[in-house]
Design an enzyme around this catalytic site. Structure first.
Site, mmCIF file in Angstrom:
data_model
loop_
_atom_site.group_PDB
_atom_site.id
_atom_site.type_symbol
_atom_site.label_atom_id
_atom_site.label_comp_id
_atom_site.label_asym_id
_atom_site.label_seq_id
_atom_site.Cartn_x
_atom_site.Cartn_y
_atom_site.Cartn_z
ATOM 1 N N VAL A 56 6.272 32.776 36.963
ATOM 2 C CA VAL A 56 7.543 33.448 36.674
ATOM 3 C C VAL A 56 8.673 32.799 37.476
ATOM 4 C CG1 VAL A 56 8.781 35.641 36.685
ATOM 5 C CG2 VAL A 56 6.352 35.586 36.124
ATOM 6 N N ASP A 57 8.427 32.481 38.727
ATOM 7 C CA ASP A 57 9.431 31.777 39.525
ATOM 8 C C ASP A 57 9.787 30.436 38.904
ATOM 9 O OD1 ASP A 57 10.146 33.484 41.614
ATOM 10 O OD2 ASP A 57 8.427 32.918 42.834
#
Length: 383
Positions: free
Chosen positions: A165-166
Site C-alpha cells: 500500500v505504501d
C-alpha cells in the site's frame, strides 16, 4: 544530456516509506531532493533493522538514495526559519506528517503557497485530510480489504509480503506531482496534491472491487487462484509448484497439446474460459495428473517453448538473476560500492540521474544552511 527533472528542487519532509519512495523517484529522474530529518534519530527507518548497512539500515537505504540530508529540529525558531526558507525556494514539497503539526510549524499548504504560489505541495496521509489518524501500511492492508482477499481459502487473512500500500501510494503521489508540474508549466500555478493510503489501496483493487460493486458480494481468499481466469494459478509438478497463466483459449490449447492431452481443449467443461472457471477443480486434477510426471523446471522449459505463460516460483535472488538474463540490467552500483535495484523506467533520449549513495543523518546540514542563508538564490545541484 539533461535529466527529465533537471533543476527541480524538492523539499522532502516525509519519512518511512510512501513519501520517501516518491521523492527518491523524483531524485532518480534528476530532481534535487533535500530530506529534512530530526536531529539525533532521523527518519524512523534508519533504525528498522536488521539487515543493517555500513551507515544505516537496508530499509532506509532502499528509499533514500540521491538525497541531501538536512537535520532540523522544527521546535526551534532558527531551524523552523531554515525549513520555511527551503519551502519558499522549493518547486515541490512532500510531507506525510500530521497536517496539524505542519500548521504548527508554519509549513502547511496555505502558508507555504502564500510565499511560494508556484509550489506543488504533496500531502500523504493514511486516511485522508478529514481524519488525523496515523496510517501504517499493515493497518491499511487490514482495514482496506486487501488482507481479506490474500491467503489460503478458509485460512487467516494475510498481508502482502511487501508494504504494497505504501508503494502504491508513493506511485500515486509521484503521478500527482508530475501532473501538477505539467499544469504549472502552462499556467504558472502550483497546486495541493493529496493522496492517502486507503484511497490508493481501493484504487488498486481493480477487478476485485469492481466485482464487489457489480454483485454486492465481497470476494474471498483464493490462494494463488484467479477469480475469473483458469488455469491462472500454481499447479503441482513432481517436485513442487509451477505458475501457469493461460489468459485465453489459444494458450490453453497449447498447454494441453504440450502436456499430451490435447483433447481437454475440446472438452465442453474446458472449451472456453467461463467453463474452465466453473469446472476448475476437475481441470486442475487433469492437469496435475500429467504435470506430476516431471519436474517444475523441465515443465517450465517445455511450456515456455510452446508459447504457454509459465514459470518457476522463485525467490528475490532468482528474480534478479532472471531480469539480468533478460538483459534488463536490474542493479545499479552506488558510489559507496553497495548495490540497489535500479529505477524501473528508461528513456531513449533522457538519462536517469547518476546514482548517489543514501545520506548520513545530517550529512549536508552545514552546507545547506549556508546555501539557505545565501540570498543570491544560486541553484542547488543534486548531491
Amino acid at each position: 544530456m539533461t535529466t527529465v527533472l533537471d533543476g527541480l528542487l524538492v523539499a522532502d519532509f516525509s519519512r518511512v516509506l510512501a513519501g520517501p519512495l516518491a521523492t527518491m523517484t523524483l531524485a532518480d529522474l534528476g530532481a534535487t531532493v533535500v530530506k529534512v530529518e530530526r536531529p539525533g534519530s532521523g527518519d524512523d527507518t534508519r533504525s528498522w533493522g536488521p539487515p543493517w548497512t555500513a551507515g544505516s539500515s537496508a530499509y532506509f537505504d532502499g528509499l533514500n538514495r540521491g538525497k541531501y540530508s538536512l537535520a532540523l529540529d522544527l521546535a526551534l525558531d532558527d531551524d523552523r526559519a531554515a525549513a520555511r526558507e527551503l519551502a519558499a525556494r522549493a518547486d515541490v514539497l512532500v510531507h506525510n506528517l500530521r497536517p496539524a503539526g505542519m500548521r504548527g510549524f508554519g509549513l502547511d499548504y496555505e502558508t507555504v503557497a502564500e510565499i511560494n504560489p508556484a509550489v506543488v505541495y504533496c500531502t500523504v496521509t493514511g486516511f485522508g485530510p478529514g481524519t488525523d489518524l496515523p496510517g501504517y501500511d499493515f493497518l491499511v492492508q487490514a482495514v482496506g480489504g486487501l488482507m481479506s482477499i490474500t491467503g489460503a481459502p478458509g485460512g487467516e487473512p494475510t498481508k502482502a509480503g511487501v508494504a504494497l500500500v505504501d508503494v502504491l501510494t508513493a506511485k500515486d503521489a509521484t503521478i500527482g506531482i508530475l501532473a501538477a508540474l505539467h499544469r504549472r508549466s502552462r499556467t504558472g500555478q502550483g497546486d495541493h496534491v493529496q493522496v492517502d493510503l486507503l484511497s490508493s489501496l481501493l484504487g488498486s483493487l481493480v477487478n476485485q472491487a469492481s466485482g464487489y460493486l457489480a454483485t454486492g458480494t465481497p470476494p474471498g481468499r483464493m490462494g494463488n487462484r484467479h477469480p475469473s481466469i483458469a488455469p491462472y494459478e500454481t499447479l503441482h509438478c513432481a517436485d513442487g509448484p509451477i505458475a501457469v497463466a493461460c489468459g485465453n483459449d489459444r494458450q490453453f490449447a497449447r498447454l494441453c497439446a504440450e502436456l499430451g492431452v490435447a483433447e481437454l481443449a475440446g472438452d465442453p467443461r474446458f472449451a472456453d474460459n467461463p467453463s474452465r472457471v466453473a469446472h476448475r477443480e476437475a481441470l486442475v486434477t487433469e492437469l496435475e495428473r500429467v504435470l506430476a510426471g516431471d519436474t517444475a523446471e523441465c515443465w517450465e522449459q517445455r511450456l515456455t517453448g510452446a508459447g504457454v505463460p509459465a514459470g518457476l516460483v522463485g525467490d528475490i535472488g532468482d528474480a534478479i538473476g532472471r531480469a539480468g538474463a533478460y538483459g534488463l540490467k536490474p542493479l545499479i552500483t552506488l558510489p559507496s560500492g553497495s548495490t540497489q535495484i535500479r529505477h524501473p523506467i528508461t528513456w531513449t533520449r533522457a538519462p536517469l540521474a547518476a546514482p548517489a549513495s543514501p545520506p548520513g543523518l545530517g550529512e549536508h546540514t552545514a552546507a545547506l544552511r549556508a546555501w539557505l542563508s545565501d540570498p543570491s538564490g544560486t541553484p542547488l545541484p543534486p548531491p
